[in-house]
Design a protein around this motif. Structure first.
Motif, PDB file in Angstrom:
ATOM      1  N   ALA A  45     -16.799 -22.071  -2.616  1.00 39.84           N
ATOM      2  CA  ALA A  45     -16.131 -21.218  -3.802  1.00 39.84           C
ATOM      3  C   ALA A  45     -15.184 -20.156  -4.030  1.00 39.84           C
ATOM      4  CB  ALA A  45     -17.428 -21.485  -4.622  1.00 39.84           C
ATOM      5  N   ILE A  46     -13.944 -20.186  -4.620  1.00 38.27           N
ATOM      6  CA  ILE A  46     -13.417 -19.478  -4.878  1.00 38.27           C
ATOM      7  C   ILE A  46     -13.210 -18.125  -6.285  1.00 38.27           C
ATOM      8  CG2 ILE A  46     -11.400 -18.319  -5.016  1.00 38.27           C
ATOM      9  CD1 ILE A  46     -10.359 -19.942  -3.249  1.00 38.27           C
ATOM     10  N   CYS A  47     -13.661 -16.759  -6.619  1.00 40.21           N
ATOM     11  CA  CYS A  47     -14.295 -16.463  -7.656  1.00 40.21           C
ATOM     12  C   CYS A  47     -12.480 -15.872  -7.737  1.00 40.21           C
ATOM     13  CB  CYS A  47     -15.015 -15.549  -8.165  1.00 40.21           C
ATOM     14  SG  CYS A  47     -16.540 -16.171  -8.067  1.00 40.21           S
ATOM     15  N   PRO A  48     -11.343 -16.712  -8.678  1.00 43.02           N
ATOM     16  CA  PRO A  48     -10.394 -15.265  -8.618  1.00 43.02           C
ATOM     17  C   PRO A  48     -10.943 -14.240 -10.053  1.00 43.02           C
ATOM     18  CG  PRO A  48     -10.095 -17.773  -9.051  1.00 43.02           C
ATOM     19  CD  PRO A  48     -11.761 -17.564  -9.330  1.00 43.02           C
ATOM     20  N   GLY A  49     -10.172 -13.684 -10.133  1.00 37.27           N
ATOM     21  CA  GLY A  49      -9.884 -12.188 -11.261  1.00 37.27           C
ATOM     22  C   GLY A  49      -9.186 -13.017 -12.028  1.00 37.27           C
ATOM     23  N   TYR A  50      -9.230 -12.175 -12.609  1.00 32.81           N
ATOM     24  CA  TYR A  50      -7.407 -12.583 -14.019  1.00 32.81           C
ATOM     25  C   TYR A  50      -6.667 -12.678 -13.461  1.00 32.81           C
ATOM     26  CZ  TYR A  50     -10.825 -11.452 -17.118  1.00 32.81           C
ATOM     27  OH  TYR A  50     -12.060 -11.162 -17.619  1.00 32.81           O
ATOM     28  N   ILE A  51      -5.787 -14.046 -13.711  1.00 30.92           N
ATOM     29  CA  ILE A  51      -4.587 -14.527 -13.055  1.00 30.92           C
ATOM     30  C   ILE A  51      -3.480 -14.655 -14.035  1.00 30.92           C
ATOM     31  CG2 ILE A  51      -3.673 -16.427 -11.800  1.00 30.92           C
ATOM     32  CD1 ILE A  51      -6.149 -14.821  -9.875  1.00 30.92           C
ATOM     33  N   ALA A  52      -1.882 -14.543 -13.938  1.00 30.27           N
ATOM     34  CA  ALA A  52      -0.890 -14.756 -14.840  1.00 30.27           C
ATOM     35  C   ALA A  52      -0.469 -15.912 -15.030  1.00 30.27           C
ATOM     36  CB  ALA A  52       0.123 -13.931 -13.912  1.00 30.27           C
ATOM     37  N   THR A  53      -1.813 -16.834 -15.613  1.00 30.65           N
ATOM     38  CA  THR A  53      -1.619 -18.062 -16.088  1.00 30.65           C
ATOM     39  C   THR A  53      -0.932 -18.208 -17.298  1.00 30.65           C
ATOM     40  OG1 THR A  53      -3.614 -18.031 -16.806  1.00 30.65           O
ATOM     41  CG2 THR A  53      -3.635 -18.721 -14.369  1.00 30.65           C
ATOM     42  N   ASP A  54      -0.375 -19.344 -18.006  1.00 37.21           N
ATOM     43  CA  ASP A  54       0.358 -19.455 -19.372  1.00 37.21           C
ATOM     44  C   ASP A  54      -1.373 -19.273 -20.102  1.00 37.21           C
ATOM     45  OD1 ASP A  54       2.005 -20.271 -18.390  1.00 37.21           O
ATOM     46  OD2 ASP A  54       2.150 -22.352 -19.064  1.00 37.21           O
ATOM     47  N   MET A  55      -2.065 -19.419 -19.787  1.00 38.45           N
ATOM     48  CA  MET A  55      -3.790 -18.951 -20.970  1.00 38.45           C
ATOM     49  C   MET A  55      -3.763 -17.464 -21.054  1.00 38.45           C
ATOM     50  SD  MET A  55      -7.330 -19.792 -20.877  1.00 38.45           S
ATOM     51  CE  MET A  55      -8.019 -19.761 -18.618  1.00 38.45           C
TER      52      MET A  55
ATOM     53  N   LYS B 119      -5.241  -3.256 -21.146  1.00 39.47           N
ATOM     54  CA  LYS B 119      -6.621  -2.945 -21.005  1.00 39.47           C
ATOM     55  C   LYS B 119      -7.121  -3.834 -19.948  1.00 39.47           C
ATOM     56  CE  LYS B 119      -7.629  -1.956 -25.672  1.00 39.47           C
ATOM     57  NZ  LYS B 119      -8.457  -2.557 -26.685  1.00 39.47           N
ATOM     58  N   ILE B 120      -6.651  -5.400 -19.615  1.00 42.57           N
ATOM     59  CA  ILE B 120      -7.478  -5.712 -18.420  1.00 42.57           C
ATOM     60  C   ILE B 120      -6.412  -5.206 -17.628  1.00 42.57           C
ATOM     61  CG2 ILE B 120      -6.942  -7.985 -17.179  1.00 42.57           C
ATOM     62  CD1 ILE B 120      -7.460  -9.605 -20.143  1.00 42.57           C
ATOM     63  N   VAL B 121      -5.308  -5.791 -16.772  1.00 41.00           N
ATOM     64  CA  VAL B 121      -4.592  -4.301 -15.764  1.00 41.00           C
ATOM     65  C   VAL B 121      -5.413  -2.771 -15.478  1.00 41.00           C
ATOM     66  CG1 VAL B 121      -2.627  -4.043 -15.104  1.00 41.00           C
ATOM     67  CG2 VAL B 121      -2.901  -6.201 -16.099  1.00 41.00           C
ATOM     68  N   ALA B 122      -5.581  -3.130 -16.485  1.00 41.16           N
ATOM     69  CA  ALA B 122      -5.932  -0.910 -16.472  1.00 41.16           C
ATOM     70  C   ALA B 122      -7.367  -1.185 -16.140  1.00 41.16           C
ATOM     71  CB  ALA B 122      -6.699  -0.400 -17.371  1.00 41.16           C
ATOM     72  N   GLN B 123      -8.294  -2.208 -15.536  1.00 42.18           N
ATOM     73  CA  GLN B 123      -8.936  -2.709 -14.867  1.00 42.18           C
ATOM     74  C   GLN B 123      -9.089  -2.796 -13.343  1.00 42.18           C
ATOM     75  OE1 GLN B 123     -12.165  -4.888 -17.198  1.00 42.18           O
ATOM     76  NE2 GLN B 123     -11.528  -3.983 -19.090  1.00 42.18           N
ATOM     77  N   ILE B 124      -8.242  -3.212 -12.924  1.00 44.43           N
ATOM     78  CA  ILE B 124      -8.170  -3.613 -11.753  1.00 44.43           C
ATOM     79  C   ILE B 124      -7.361  -2.605 -10.642  1.00 44.43           C
ATOM     80  CG2 ILE B 124      -6.545  -5.862 -10.190  1.00 44.43           C
ATOM     81  CD1 ILE B 124      -6.534  -7.103 -13.386  1.00 44.43           C
ATOM     82  N   PRO B 125      -8.075  -1.723  -9.765  1.00 42.09           N
ATOM     83  CA  PRO B 125      -7.436  -1.207  -9.193  1.00 42.09           C
ATOM     84  C   PRO B 125      -5.937  -1.550  -8.343  1.00 42.09           C
ATOM     85  CG  PRO B 125      -9.654  -1.516  -8.808  1.00 42.09           C
ATOM     86  CD  PRO B 125      -9.801  -2.751  -9.175  1.00 42.09           C
ATOM     87  N   VAL B 126      -5.642  -2.404  -8.394  1.00 42.10           N
ATOM     88  CA  VAL B 126      -4.643  -3.436  -7.108  1.00 42.10           C
ATOM     89  C   VAL B 126      -2.861  -2.757  -8.376  1.00 42.10           C
ATOM     90  CG1 VAL B 126      -5.360  -4.415  -5.427  1.00 42.10           C
ATOM     91  CG2 VAL B 126      -4.680  -5.758  -7.886  1.00 42.10           C
ATOM     92  N   GLY B 127      -3.645  -2.815 -10.349  1.00 41.88           N
ATOM     93  CA  GLY B 127      -2.929  -2.712 -10.484  1.00 41.88           C
ATOM     94  C   GLY B 127      -1.538  -3.766 -11.331  1.00 41.88           C
ATOM     95  N   ARG B 128      -2.174  -4.945 -11.098  1.00 39.58           N
ATOM     96  CA  ARG B 128      -1.692  -6.260 -11.929  1.00 39.58           C
ATOM     97  C   ARG B 128      -2.317  -7.227 -12.185  1.00 39.58           C
ATOM     98  NH1 ARG B 128      -0.680  -9.953  -7.491  1.00 39.58           N
ATOM     99  NH2 ARG B 128      -1.044  -9.167  -5.258  1.00 39.58           N
ATOM    100  N   LEU B 129      -1.540  -8.343 -12.267  1.00 42.94           N
ATOM    101  CA  LEU B 129      -2.307  -9.688 -12.006  1.00 42.94           C
ATOM    102  C   LEU B 129      -2.422 -10.056 -11.372  1.00 42.94           C
ATOM    103  CD1 LEU B 129      -1.796 -10.187 -16.145  1.00 42.94           C
ATOM    104  CD2 LEU B 129      -3.429  -9.564 -15.423  1.00 42.94           C
ATOM    105  N   GLY B 130      -3.364 -11.115 -10.719  1.00 45.98           N
ATOM    106  CA  GLY B 130      -3.351 -12.064  -9.781  1.00 45.98           C
ATOM    107  C   GLY B 130      -2.090 -12.993 -10.145  1.00 45.98           C
ATOM    108  N   GLU B 131      -1.367 -13.613  -8.826  1.00 45.13           N
ATOM    109  CA  GLU B 131      -0.352 -14.596  -9.066  1.00 45.13           C
ATOM    110  C   GLU B 131      -1.528 -15.724  -8.788  1.00 45.13           C
ATOM    111  OE1 GLU B 131       2.705 -14.842 -10.610  1.00 45.13           O
ATOM    112  OE2 GLU B 131       2.301 -12.529 -10.659  1.00 45.13           O
ATOM    113  N   ALA B 132      -1.033 -17.288  -9.799  1.00 47.09           N
ATOM    114  CA  ALA B 132      -2.182 -18.963  -9.430  1.00 47.09           C
ATOM    115  C   ALA B 132      -1.620 -18.868  -7.619  1.00 47.09           C
ATOM    116  CB  ALA B 132      -0.990 -19.419  -9.773  1.00 47.09           C
TER     117      ALA B 132
END
Length: 239
Positions: A173-183, A194-207
Motif C-alpha cells: 500500500a502507498i499512503c499519499p499525503g496532500y497531493i497537488a491534484t485538481d481536487m 493551512k494544509i501546507v503549513a502542516q507539511i514539514p517539506v513546505g509544499r504539496l506533493g506531486e502526482a
C-alpha cells in the motif's frame, strides 16, 4: 512485456501512475467510472486504452478485467487507485454516505483484486499496489467513512501479502499525503496554505512522486517488499 491495470486511471494520481507505467515499458489499461470526456482526452493524449466500469460492482469488475485481458493479456500488475469522498461530520453522515465510500474505496479493492489474484498465483508473479491515504493512517475529522475504508486497505494489504508471498505475488500500500491534484488545487487558497503549513517539506506533493513510488513496488527489484505501507506525505504524519 507485463500488463498493468490502473483503476481510476484517467485523472489525477491514477493518470500519473498509468503514464509512468507506460513510459517504463508496461502494457497499460486504465479504468474509469464515469467521466467519458476526461477518459477520451486521456486516451488521445497518451495512447492508453480506457475501460469504463464501476469497481463497486463485482460482476462489472469481472467483465472489465476480462475485456482488458482479452486485449492486453493477463494482468500482472494491479494498481487499486480509484476512490471517492463523501465528506460530512459523522452525526450528519447518512447510511448512503457511508456505503458509497466503503463500496468504492474498500469493497472495490476486493472486487478488483479477486479477479486477478488467482492468475498471479498460478503464474508465480504479481504486483498489487493499493493507494490508501494519510487519513487512513491518522484519521480525519469529517472523513469517518473515508478514513475507515482507507485503513481497511492497509489491513487488506497486510493479510493478503502473507497469502501471496510464496507465489511471487507482492501486495503493498502507498499512503499519499496532500497531493497537488485538481481536487486539492480547487480548495480555496487560504485552506491550501493551512494544509501546507502542516507539511514539514513546505509544499504539496506531486502526482508524479506517487507514480515513482508505484514504479518501484511494481518492479522486479521490489520482490522482497510485501505487506508494506509506503508513507509519502512530506513528513506530515510519521509512522
Amino acid at each position: 512485456m507485463r500488463t498493468a491495470l490502473v483503476t481510476g486511471g484517467t485523472r489525477g494520481i491514477g493518470a500519473a501512475i498509468a503514464m509512468a507505467l507506460k513510459d517504463a515499458g508496461y502494457r497499460v489499461a486504465a479504468n474509469y467510472a464515469g467521466n467519458e470526456e476526461a477518459a477520451a482526452r486521456f486516451t488521445e493524449d497518451t495512447g492508453i486504452a480506457t475501460h469504463r466500469w464501476s469497481i463497486a460492482d463485482y460482476d462489472e469488475c469481472a467483465r472489465g478485467v476480462a475485456a482488458v485481458e482479452a486485449e492486453l493479456g493477463p494482468v500482472d500488475i494491479l494498481i487499486n487507485n480509484a476512490g471517492i469522498t463523501r465528506d460530512v461530520m459523522f452525526h450528519k453522515m447518512t447510511p448512503q454516505d457511508w456505503r458509497a465510500v466503503v463500496d468504492v474505496n474498500l469493497n472495490g479493492v476486493f472486487n478488483m483484486t479477486h479477479q486477478v489474484f488467482a492468475g498471479m498465483r498460478e503464474r508465480k508473479f504479481g504486483r498489487i499496489v493499493s493507494i490508501s491515504s494519510i487519513n487512513g493512517q491518522k484519521g480525519q475529522m469529517g472523513q469517518v467513512n473515508y478514513s475507515a475504508a482507507k485503513a481497511g486497505e492497509i489491513g487488506f494489504t497486510k493479510a493478503l501479502a502473507q497469502e501471496g508471498a510464496r507465489f511471487g505475488v507482492t501486495v503493498n500500500a502507498i499512503c499519499p499525503g496532500y497531493i497537488a491534484t485538481d481536487m486539492v488545487m480547487a480548495v480555496p487558497e487560504a485552506v491550501r496554505e493551512k494544509i501546507v503549513a502542516q507539511i514539514p517539506v513546505g509544499r504539496l506533493g506531486e502526482a508524479a512522486e506517487i507514480a515513482r513510488s508505484v514504479l518501484f513496488l511494481a518492479s522486479d527489484d521490489a520482490g522482497f517488499v510485501t505487506g508494506s505501507t509506503m508513507t509519502v506525505n512530506g513528513g506530515q504524519y510519521i509512522v
